[in-house]
Design a protein around this motif. Sequence first.
Motif, short mmCIF file in Angstrom:
data_model
loop_
_atom_site.label_atom_id
_atom_site.label_comp_id
_atom_site.label_asym_id
_atom_site.label_seq_id
_atom_site.Cartn_x
_atom_site.Cartn_y
_atom_site.Cartn_z
N LEU A 22 0.84 -1.21 0.00
CA LEU A 22 0.00 0.00 0.00
C LEU A 22 0.87 1.24 0.00
CD1 LEU A 22 -2.45 -1.04 2.88
CD2 LEU A 22 -2.90 -1.25 0.45
N ASP A 23 0.34 2.34 -0.56
CA ASP A 23 1.02 3.63 -0.41
C ASP A 23 0.30 4.42 0.69
OD1 ASP A 23 -1.25 4.74 -1.61
OD2 ASP A 23 -0.34 4.89 -3.59
N GLU A 24 0.70 5.68 0.86
CA GLU A 24 0.15 6.50 1.94
C GLU A 24 -1.38 6.62 1.86
OE1 GLU A 24 1.56 10.79 2.94
OE2 GLU A 24 3.31 9.53 2.57
N PHE A 25 -1.87 6.92 0.65
CA PHE A 25 -3.31 7.14 0.47
C PHE A 25 -4.10 5.86 0.68
CE2 PHE A 25 -7.16 7.26 -2.15
CZ PHE A 25 -7.78 8.38 -1.61
N THR A 26 -3.65 4.75 0.05
CA THR A 26 -4.43 3.51 0.15
C THR A 26 -4.36 2.91 1.56
OG1 THR A 26 -2.55 2.31 -0.83
CG2 THR A 26 -4.38 2.91 -2.30
N THR A 27 -3.30 3.23 2.31
CA THR A 27 -3.24 2.79 3.71
C THR A 27 -4.41 3.41 4.48
OG1 THR A 27 -0.84 2.60 3.61
CG2 THR A 27 -1.82 2.75 5.81
N SER A 32 -9.82 2.87 6.81
CA SER A 32 -11.14 3.44 7.08
C SER A 32 -12.27 2.43 6.90
CB SER A 32 -11.39 4.64 6.15
OG SER A 32 -11.60 4.20 4.82
N CYS A 33 -11.98 1.31 6.22
CA CYS A 33 -13.10 0.39 5.96
C CYS A 33 -12.83 -1.08 6.29
CB CYS A 33 -13.57 0.52 4.51
SG CYS A 33 -12.27 0.34 3.28
N CYS A 34 -11.63 -1.44 6.73
CA CYS A 34 -11.46 -2.85 7.15
C CYS A 34 -10.32 -3.02 8.16
CB CYS A 34 -11.27 -3.77 5.95
SG CYS A 34 -9.78 -3.48 5.01
N LYS A 35 -10.34 -4.19 8.83
CA LYS A 35 -9.35 -4.50 9.86
C LYS A 35 -8.40 -5.58 9.32
CE LYS A 35 -12.58 -3.76 13.71
NZ LYS A 35 -13.90 -3.79 13.05
N VAL A 47 0.94 -6.95 5.29
CA VAL A 47 0.68 -5.67 4.62
C VAL A 47 1.92 -4.81 4.79
CG1 VAL A 47 -0.76 -3.59 4.57
CG2 VAL A 47 -1.81 -5.79 5.08
N GLU A 48 2.46 -4.31 3.67
CA GLU A 48 3.70 -3.52 3.73
C GLU A 48 3.54 -2.17 3.05
OE1 GLU A 48 7.20 -4.99 4.60
OE2 GLU A 48 7.11 -6.89 3.49
N ASN A 49 4.41 -1.23 3.45
CA ASN A 49 4.45 0.10 2.86
C ASN A 49 5.32 0.04 1.60
OD1 ASN A 49 5.11 2.78 2.18
ND2 ASN A 49 4.89 3.46 4.29
#
Length: 527
Positions: A22-27, A32-35, A47-49
């Motif tokens: 994920l990038d900053e925005f998709t993180t 905001s919608c899942c755990k 999950v990695e940056n």
Amino acid sequence: MEIKTTVFDDCKKEGEWKIMLLDEFTTKLLASCCKMTDLLAEGITVVENIYKNREPVRQMKALYFISPTSKSVDCFLRDFANKSESRYKAAYIYFTDFCPDSLFNKIKASCSKSVRRCKEINISFIPLESQVYTLDVPDAFYYCYSPDPSNVNEKDAIMEVMAEQIVTVCATLDENPGVRYKSKPLDNANKLAQLVENKLENYYKLDEKSQIKGKTHSQLLIIDRGFDPVSTVLHELTFQAMAYDLLPIENDTYKQTSLSALTQLMKKMPHFRKQITKQVVHLNLAEDCMNKFKPNIEKLCKSEQDLALGTDAEGQKVKDSMRVLLPVLLNKNHDNYDKIRAILLYIFGINGTTEENLDRLVQNVKIENESDMIRNWSYLGVPIVPQSQQVRSSRKDRSAEETFQLSRWTPFIKDIMEDAIDNRLDSKEWPYCSQCPAVWNGSGAVSARQKPRTNYLEDRKNGSKLIIFVIGGITYSEMRCAYEVSQAHKSCEVIIGSTHIITPKNLLDDIKMLNKSKDKISCIKDE
């Protein structure tokens, strides 16, 4: 749900685990919608940056959920720069929205054999709450309202980005709304509305049956932030707004000092750990808010309400607002931010003031270094100096509504929402960029090819939406209005969004920066 079907289900294979990048925005979007437990259920093990250095895991496939920016794409390309040394077995790429050809061709030329999927999923916004979204572009405030002419290219680029993001909001809601904008005092809303309308037309050109998709029974209103300066600086006393205003909450995180009571309670009742934690955190937040509120803010709120409304709690007209303001400025317990907020409410209330009067206020309170927090409001089209002769639009009479003495002010956005639903918005003040959907023009007029409607309100009951977008931030009190109006008008769901969410302090800091130079932003896409 949309992300589940378009991303996870699309690349899911029984018994196969994947790494997610994920990038900053998709993180923020995913948070905001899942755990994490939801991701595990979808076969995601780590999950990695994407921006960080990572260990290669060559036996596993990687799912890239990223924004179509050169920064994110370059990070992806580095992972597959060398076929024998690639970090992962294969890549599934999902872009939040439209990927420019220049970036797509880069991927194609460098590592097309490693890419199993490359899709655009059109979810380029953060679903913050059930009826609230943000585009997560706080920098848009500076570029849309800064007077610096050298920012014109950045402003145009960020307008394009916002328009594309707003289209993904409409696409996710499956709506092709009639687009309207607030025509005065600035031109930003008009420009953005035209861009959104063109991109909507493009997006909805053809549906699956090769038919042009017409306008749905929804409206999109685009507004510049200066439409209601009062709501942005008032102390709001509902729990959410109060906590964000009075407490040092950063990135939705509040560090508490004392949790000993909570620890004791959890030892006694381990089975209720989750519920106890939640309850105690809220109680602590409420207690900390009240500790700030009682000594100083309570009295201040009464003065603020009188200045904002021009009437006192008994409904009597305030004859001299300077007499309301001065005790606030002389009170040593109020910090500069609170005094600036009070000065602004005084100026908003009298529709601007003289240079001499403003200088006197600034010098008396010794806020020379912060005076741009007041003066720069003029860049948002708000009268500061000199006094405006324009008649302000009249407010709805809400005297019959039940209010608390310290919360008498109603945000302007609530009037706008109610007027839009009741077809009472003035078409000169709120022009259409596109043809008005029949259910919103009050006449119920339809084209000859459509069946005539017996009652145009019936259409709205079948799920029509009022979508609002404010350029430059929305407040927690304005977010609340979306729920209140939806509750009162069952025929229409109100969805409100903005570039970002603002608190009074953050907004004043941003206002102060408007006449300073700023480093160019990184979120603008490559052409």
